[in-house]
Design a protein around this motif. Structure first.
Motif, PDB file in Angstrom:
ATOM      1  N   LEU A 284       0.845  -1.191   0.000  1.00 19.95           N
ATOM      2  CA  LEU A 284       0.000   0.000   0.000  1.00 19.95           C
ATOM      3  C   LEU A 284       0.884   1.246   0.000  1.00 19.95           C
ATOM      4  O   LEU A 284       1.991   1.242   0.549  1.00 19.95           O
ATOM      5  N   THR A 285       0.364   2.309  -0.570  1.00 20.88           N
ATOM      6  CA  THR A 285       1.080   3.590  -0.502  1.00 20.88           C
ATOM      7  C   THR A 285       0.893   4.185   0.898  1.00 20.88           C
ATOM      8  O   THR A 285       0.070   3.712   1.685  1.00 20.88           O
ATOM      9  N   THR A 286       1.645   5.218   1.185  1.00 23.46           N
ATOM     10  CA  THR A 286       1.524   5.901   2.482  1.00 23.46           C
ATOM     11  C   THR A 286       0.099   6.408   2.687  1.00 23.46           C
ATOM     12  O   THR A 286      -0.482   6.242   3.763  1.00 23.46           O
TER      13      THR A 286
ATOM     14  N   ALA B 176      -2.626   5.221   5.490  1.00 23.98           N
ATOM     15  CA  ALA B 176      -3.268   6.186   6.399  1.00 23.98           C
ATOM     16  C   ALA B 176      -4.790   6.085   6.304  1.00 23.98           C
ATOM     17  O   ALA B 176      -5.497   6.103   7.311  1.00 23.98           O
ATOM     18  N   ASP B 177      -5.286   5.946   5.098  1.00 28.70           N
ATOM     19  CA  ASP B 177      -6.736   5.800   4.912  1.00 28.70           C
ATOM     20  C   ASP B 177      -7.242   4.519   5.579  1.00 28.70           C
ATOM     21  O   ASP B 177      -8.289   4.507   6.225  1.00 28.70           O
ATOM     22  N   ALA B 178      -6.469   3.453   5.454  1.00 26.91           N
ATOM     23  CA  ALA B 178      -6.868   2.177   6.065  1.00 26.91           C
ATOM     24  C   ALA B 178      -6.889   2.301   7.587  1.00 26.91           C
ATOM     25  O   ALA B 178      -7.832   1.861   8.249  1.00 26.91           O
ATOM     26  N   LEU B 179      -5.861   2.956   8.132  1.00 25.85           N
ATOM     27  CA  LEU B 179      -5.797   3.109   9.598  1.00 25.85           C
ATOM     28  C   LEU B 179      -6.965   3.930  10.128  1.00 25.85           C
ATOM     29  O   LEU B 179      -7.443   3.712  11.245  1.00 25.85           O
ATOM     30  N   ALA B 180      -7.447   4.849   9.320  1.00 24.83           N
ATOM     31  CA  ALA B 180      -8.594   5.674   9.753  1.00 24.83           C
ATOM     32  C   ALA B 180      -9.815   4.801  10.024  1.00 24.83           C
ATOM     33  O   ALA B 180     -10.680   5.147  10.835  1.00 24.83           O
TER      34      ALA B 180
END
Ligand SMILES: C[C@H](O)[C@H](O)[C@H]1CNC2=NC(N)=NC(=O)C2=N1
Length: 96
Positions: free
Chosen positions: A5-7, A11-15
């Motif tokens: 995954l890109t950065t 970040a979107d996934a962690l949200a």
């Protein structure tokens, strides 16, 4: 499915993964079980899900404290498989 995954994607996934954090090349979450037997039972359920996915977390067990670490070892970082596994682990934690 197993591309890194890109950065921004991470970040979107962690949200969408409350309780999880980025730690280097891994998604990490710590949880407290009510007892050691409960911790082991939870780890067993996580193991069943991981086997079904053929994708496995690193698990640290310290009495009632469980730490789950998800990364795609073959890719050396985080893929969509890790995001899905983290979500599955969160669901098992929520179910108790
Ligand atoms: C052969 C088997 O599919 C692979 O070794 C799987 C097993 N489980 C895995 N789990 C994780 N986290 N990363 C992997 O690269 C991985 N590879």
């Amino acid at each position: 499915m197993t591309t890194l995954l890109t950065t921004t994607e991470t970040a979107d996934a962690l949200a969408g993964l409350p309780g999880w954090e980025l730690d280097g090349p891994s998604l990490v979450r710590t949880a407290q079980a009510p007892s050691f037997p409960a911790a082991i039972a939870l780890v067993t359920r996580v193991g069943e899900v991981a086997e079904g996915m053929d994708h496995h977390p690193d698990i640290d067990i310290r009495w009632c404290t469980l730490t789950f670490r998800c990364a795609t070892h073959s890719e050396g970082g985080i893929t969509a498989l890790d995001v899905r596994l983290a979500a599955e682990i969160s669901a098992l934690l929520a179910a108790g």
